[in-house]
Scaffold this motif. Structure first.
Motif, PDB file in Angstrom:
ATOM      1  N   ARG A 196     -13.807  -3.689  -4.169  1.00  0.00           N
ATOM      2  CA  ARG A 196     -12.829  -3.007  -3.326  1.00  0.00           C
ATOM      3  C   ARG A 196     -13.399  -2.770  -1.921  1.00  0.00           C
ATOM      4  O   ARG A 196     -14.603  -2.622  -1.737  1.00  0.00           O
ATOM      5  CB  ARG A 196     -12.424  -1.677  -3.951  1.00  0.00           C
ATOM      6  CG  ARG A 196     -11.626  -1.829  -5.245  1.00  0.00           C
ATOM      7  CD  ARG A 196     -10.253  -2.437  -4.970  1.00  0.00           C
ATOM      8  NE  ARG A 196      -9.454  -2.552  -6.191  1.00  0.00           N
ATOM      9  CZ  ARG A 196      -8.173  -2.908  -6.198  1.00  0.00           C
ATOM     10  NH1 ARG A 196      -7.557  -3.194  -5.050  1.00  0.00           N
ATOM     11  NH2 ARG A 196      -7.514  -3.011  -7.334  1.00  0.00           N
ATOM     12  N   THR A 197     -12.491  -2.731  -0.942  1.00  0.00           N
ATOM     13  CA  THR A 197     -12.889  -2.568   0.452  1.00  0.00           C
ATOM     14  C   THR A 197     -12.089  -1.449   1.096  1.00  0.00           C
ATOM     15  O   THR A 197     -11.137  -0.910   0.508  1.00  0.00           O
ATOM     16  CB  THR A 197     -12.635  -3.864   1.241  1.00  0.00           C
ATOM     17  OG1 THR A 197     -11.208  -4.076   1.334  1.00  0.00           O
ATOM     18  CG2 THR A 197     -13.293  -5.068   0.563  1.00  0.00           C
ATOM     19  N   VAL A 198     -12.467  -1.123   2.324  1.00  0.00           N
ATOM     20  CA  VAL A 198     -11.723  -0.133   3.093  1.00  0.00           C
ATOM     21  C   VAL A 198     -10.275  -0.571   3.265  1.00  0.00           C
ATOM     22  O   VAL A 198      -9.351   0.251   3.214  1.00  0.00           O
ATOM     23  CB  VAL A 198     -12.392   0.096   4.460  1.00  0.00           C
ATOM     24  CG1 VAL A 198     -11.481   0.903   5.385  1.00  0.00           C
ATOM     25  CG2 VAL A 198     -13.721   0.824   4.291  1.00  0.00           C
ATOM     26  N   ASP A 199     -10.052  -1.855   3.454  1.00  0.00           N
ATOM     27  CA  ASP A 199      -8.681  -2.346   3.615  1.00  0.00           C
ATOM     28  C   ASP A 199      -7.824  -2.036   2.395  1.00  0.00           C
ATOM     29  O   ASP A 199      -6.626  -1.752   2.511  1.00  0.00           O
ATOM     30  CB  ASP A 199      -8.681  -3.851   3.886  1.00  0.00           C
ATOM     31  CG  ASP A 199      -9.242  -4.199   5.257  1.00  0.00           C
ATOM     32  OD1 ASP A 199      -9.287  -3.301   6.130  1.00  0.00           O
ATOM     33  OD2 ASP A 199      -9.658  -5.357   5.455  1.00  0.00           O
ATOM     34  N   ASP A 200      -8.430  -2.068   1.213  1.00  0.00           N
ATOM     35  CA  ASP A 200      -7.700  -1.713  -0.003  1.00  0.00           C
ATOM     36  C   ASP A 200      -7.311  -0.237   0.004  1.00  0.00           C
ATOM     37  O   ASP A 200      -6.210   0.135  -0.426  1.00  0.00           O
ATOM     38  CB  ASP A 200      -8.547  -2.011  -1.239  1.00  0.00           C
ATOM     39  CG  ASP A 200      -8.782  -3.493  -1.453  1.00  0.00           C
ATOM     40  OD1 ASP A 200      -7.838  -4.286  -1.233  1.00  0.00           O
ATOM     41  OD2 ASP A 200      -9.906  -3.865  -1.827  1.00  0.00           O
ATOM     42  N   ILE A 201      -8.210   0.608   0.476  1.00  0.00           N
ATOM     43  CA  ILE A 201      -7.922   2.036   0.564  1.00  0.00           C
ATOM     44  C   ILE A 201      -6.796   2.284   1.561  1.00  0.00           C
ATOM     45  O   ILE A 201      -5.861   3.049   1.299  1.00  0.00           O
ATOM     46  CB  ILE A 201      -9.187   2.827   0.960  1.00  0.00           C
ATOM     47  CG1 ILE A 201     -10.253   2.702  -0.120  1.00  0.00           C
ATOM     48  CG2 ILE A 201      -8.849   4.293   1.220  1.00  0.00           C
ATOM     49  CD1 ILE A 201     -11.571   3.365   0.232  1.00  0.00           C
ATOM     50  N   VAL A 202      -6.877   1.635   2.710  1.00  0.00           N
ATOM     51  CA  VAL A 202      -5.839   1.782   3.729  1.00  0.00           C
ATOM     52  C   VAL A 202      -4.478   1.335   3.185  1.00  0.00           C
ATOM     53  O   VAL A 202      -3.459   1.985   3.397  1.00  0.00           O
ATOM     54  CB  VAL A 202      -6.210   0.986   4.997  1.00  0.00           C
ATOM     55  CG1 VAL A 202      -5.051   0.972   5.984  1.00  0.00           C
ATOM     56  CG2 VAL A 202      -7.451   1.590   5.650  1.00  0.00           C
ATOM     57  N   ALA A 203      -4.473   0.234   2.452  1.00  0.00           N
ATOM     58  CA  ALA A 203      -3.219  -0.274   1.884  1.00  0.00           C
ATOM     59  C   ALA A 203      -2.634   0.727   0.894  1.00  0.00           C
ATOM     60  O   ALA A 203      -1.410   0.950   0.870  1.00  0.00           O
ATOM     61  CB  ALA A 203      -3.460  -1.617   1.206  1.00  0.00           C
ATOM     62  N   ALA A 204      -3.480   1.341   0.067  1.00  0.00           N
ATOM     63  CA  ALA A 204      -3.003   2.337  -0.892  1.00  0.00           C
ATOM     64  C   ALA A 204      -2.423   3.543  -0.169  1.00  0.00           C
ATOM     65  O   ALA A 204      -1.375   4.081  -0.555  1.00  0.00           O
ATOM     66  CB  ALA A 204      -4.140   2.766  -1.813  1.00  0.00           C
ATOM     67  N   PHE A 205      -3.098   3.973   0.896  1.00  0.00           N
ATOM     68  CA  PHE A 205      -2.622   5.113   1.673  1.00  0.00           C
ATOM     69  C   PHE A 205      -1.283   4.803   2.338  1.00  0.00           C
ATOM     70  O   PHE A 205      -0.340   5.606   2.284  1.00  0.00           O
ATOM     71  CB  PHE A 205      -3.658   5.498   2.723  1.00  0.00           C
ATOM     72  CG  PHE A 205      -3.219   6.601   3.638  1.00  0.00           C
ATOM     73  CD1 PHE A 205      -3.225   7.915   3.199  1.00  0.00           C
ATOM     74  CD2 PHE A 205      -2.787   6.329   4.926  1.00  0.00           C
ATOM     75  CE1 PHE A 205      -2.807   8.946   4.037  1.00  0.00           C
ATOM     76  CE2 PHE A 205      -2.372   7.344   5.772  1.00  0.00           C
ATOM     77  CZ  PHE A 205      -2.377   8.656   5.327  1.00  0.00           C
ATOM     78  N   ARG A 206      -1.184   3.640   2.962  1.00  0.00           N
ATOM     79  CA  ARG A 206       0.059   3.280   3.649  1.00  0.00           C
ATOM     80  C   ARG A 206       1.205   3.122   2.664  1.00  0.00           C
ATOM     81  O   ARG A 206       2.347   3.508   2.955  1.00  0.00           O
ATOM     82  CB  ARG A 206      -0.146   1.986   4.451  1.00  0.00           C
ATOM     83  CG  ARG A 206      -0.988   2.215   5.707  1.00  0.00           C
ATOM     84  CD  ARG A 206      -1.209   0.919   6.463  1.00  0.00           C
ATOM     85  NE  ARG A 206      -1.918   1.169   7.717  1.00  0.00           N
ATOM     86  CZ  ARG A 206      -2.474   0.224   8.464  1.00  0.00           C
ATOM     87  NH1 ARG A 206      -2.414  -1.054   8.062  1.00  0.00           N
ATOM     88  NH2 ARG A 206      -3.096   0.536   9.571  1.00  0.00           N
ATOM     89  N   SER A 207       0.924   2.558   1.499  1.00  0.00           N
ATOM     90  CA  SER A 207       1.958   2.403   0.498  1.00  0.00           C
ATOM     91  C   SER A 207       2.492   3.756   0.040  1.00  0.00           C
ATOM     92  O   SER A 207       3.702   3.940  -0.113  1.00  0.00           O
ATOM     93  CB  SER A 207       1.413   1.608  -0.696  1.00  0.00           C
ATOM     94  OG  SER A 207       2.382   1.484  -1.708  1.00  0.00           O
ATOM     95  N   ALA A 208       1.563   4.700  -0.174  1.00  0.00           N
ATOM     96  CA  ALA A 208       1.980   6.042  -0.600  1.00  0.00           C
ATOM     97  C   ALA A 208       2.766   6.741   0.483  1.00  0.00           C
ATOM     98  O   ALA A 208       3.779   7.398   0.218  1.00  0.00           O
ATOM     99  CB  ALA A 208       0.732   6.855  -0.970  1.00  0.00           C
TER     100      ALA A 208
END
Length: 215
Positions: A196-208
């Protein structure tokens, strides 16, 4: 920390088992699971119910010292991908806090072994009045960082931890370890942090965030 960054839950279970058995009691793996993610003083009261005839503070000290000895003897077992993801988070300038129900000295031992500046601050079990699943630990972390809870992402491995972060209003990534998280309200569940990467975290945050805006 325990179960998310490092695989120390087995150390805690060994410490609990030894303590209960020293008072003539029996402590099964299923018994131990009820304490995963809970505050140490709450756990101490449970252990007292299993026959550990000690004040809560002494139980917490006993467990903590046992786990610290195991860390010295057996090393710090990092969870797959945890250190790599944390290092990328920090290299990209993202602010961080460690929110753990372990006491500060234990958290400092773990953080002290990380070969980079991993966390700006620690919120520990002995620094809050209400442990997880209460939102206080995560709200305290956000306040200390000077950021809004809804602008934070929490990564958790236990139902009490997920409940705490969600109640604080944070996007919460559940990464199950010993306990299943399917019945929790985690925003998203990842099987592991490995890869997992920071981009994955950002994507989860934006999706939420997008989901909340369209709800």
């Amino acid at each position: 920390m325990d179960g998310t960054l490092v695989d120390t839950e087995r150390y805690w279970i060994a410490a609990e088992t030894a303590l209960v058995e020293s008072f003539g009691g029996r402590w099964t793996h299923e018994d131990a699971l009820q304490l995963v993610g809970s505050g140490l003083w709450s756990s101490a009261e449970v252990l007292r119910g299993y026959g550990v005839d000690l004040p809560a503070d002494e139980i917490v000290e006993n467990l903590t010292e046992s786990v610290r000895r195991q860390l010295v003897e057996q090393g710090v077992p990092w969870q797959p991908g945890a250190k790599e993801l944390l290092e990328e988070i920090r290299s990209r300038g993202i602010r961080t806090a460690l929110v753990t129900m372990s006491i500060r000295s234990m958290a400092e031992d773990i953080v002290g072994g990380i070969p980079f500046d991993a966390f700006e601050l620690l919120v520990t079990g002995d620094s809050v009045d209400n442990p997880k699943p209460h939102p206080e630990p995560y709200l305290a972390a956000a306040a200390a960082l000077g950021v809004a809870p809804e602008d934070c992402v929490a990564i958790e491995d236990s139902p009490p931890g997920v409940a705490s972060a969600i109640a604080a209003g944070m996007t919460t990534i559940g990464v199950p370890h010993i306990l299943d998280l399917d019945d929790t309200s985690a925003t998203v569940i990842w099987p592991t942090l490995d890869g997992r990467t920071v981009d994955d975290i950002v994507a989860a945050f934006r999706s939420a965030t997008d989901a909340e805006e369209t709800a």
